[in-house]
Scaffold this active site. Structure first.
Site: not given
Ligand SMILES: Cc1cn([C@H]2C[C@H](O)[C@@H](COP(=O)(O)OP(=O)(O)O[C@H]3O[C@H](C)C(=O)[C@H](O)[C@H]3O)O2)c(=O)[nH]c1=O
Length: 182
Positions: A61, A71, A131, A169
């Site tokens: 991401h 980060k 993080y 993803d």
């Molecule tokens: C990133 C983020 C997500 N969310 C909410 C949005 C979704 O409802 C839920 C899961 O989000 P997401 O599927 O994007 O989470 P990850 O797949 O862990 O995303 C992260 O994955 C990789 C490792 C990264 O480096 C990024 O920081 C970030 O994109 O959390 C929020 O409310 N705030 C936030 O800052």
């Protein structure tokens, strides 16, 4: 704290002194003055935590343009392969990636500057990943780079059919089609 710059300029592994005693251990996980000294002015504005099971791959991401985030990542419990891909068009390492094992055991941290795609693959039964980021969360500016893009060619140790991705993803875009950073 030891700041070890990696082959990709601006990316650092941070190793921290662990003070163990009969009760357990203590470690400093962040000290602003040292980051300002060894990495430069960074103002982290948000802490995140995620918990994942074996085979989960979160990433790769990044947030576009001015919404890009630096980060500082680490694993509280478990083990991951953490990957950062250099998307800075003018960088001598443009398109290259770094892959580092982070774990609750090695307590290593990885600092990734703005201009990178980031993600990790969980290698333990479960992992708790924490993080800091230095810019606001902007979902409308978030992009997923395809984790197995042939041009980036990351050698993941788990075969694709056993990797668990979010629906988002699974729709990642190829390296050749993303908006690079200046
Ligand atoms: C990133 C983020 C997500 N969310 C909410 C949005 C979704 O409802 C839920 C899961 O989000 P997401 O599927 O994007 O989470 P990850 O797949 O862990 O995303 C992260 O994955 C990789 C490792 C990264 O480096 C990024 O920081 C970030 O994109 O959390 C929020 O409310 N705030 C936030 O800052």
């Amino acid at each position: 704290m030891k700041f070890i710059e990696q082959d990709i300029p601006g990316v650092f592994i941070i190793e921290t002194q662990i003070f163990g005693d009969a009760r357990g251990y203590f470690m400093e996980t962040y000290r602003k003055e040292l980051f300002d000294k060894y990495i430069g002015k960074i103002d982290f504005i948000q802490d995140n935590e995620s918990h994942s099971k074996y085979g989960v791959l979160r990433g790769l991401h990044f947030q576009k343009g001015e919404y890009s985030q630096a980060k500082l990542v680490r694993v509280l419990k478990g083990r991951v392969l953490d990957v950062a891909v250099d998307l800075r068009k003018t960088s001598p390492t443009f398109g290259q990636h770094i892959i580092v094992e982070l774990s609750g055991e090695n307590k290593r941290q990885l600092y990734i500057p703005r201009g990178f795609a980031h993600g990790f693959l969980v290698l333990s039964d479960t992992t708790t990943f924490v993080y800091k980021v230095d810019n606001i969360y902007s979902p409308q500016n978030e992009v997923t780079l395809l984790y197995n893009d042939p041009q980036i060619n990351i050698q993941w140790p788990i075969s694709s059919e056993n990797i668990i991705l979010s629906e988002k993803d699974k729709q990642g875009i190829p390296f050749s089609q993303i908006e690079y950073f200046k």
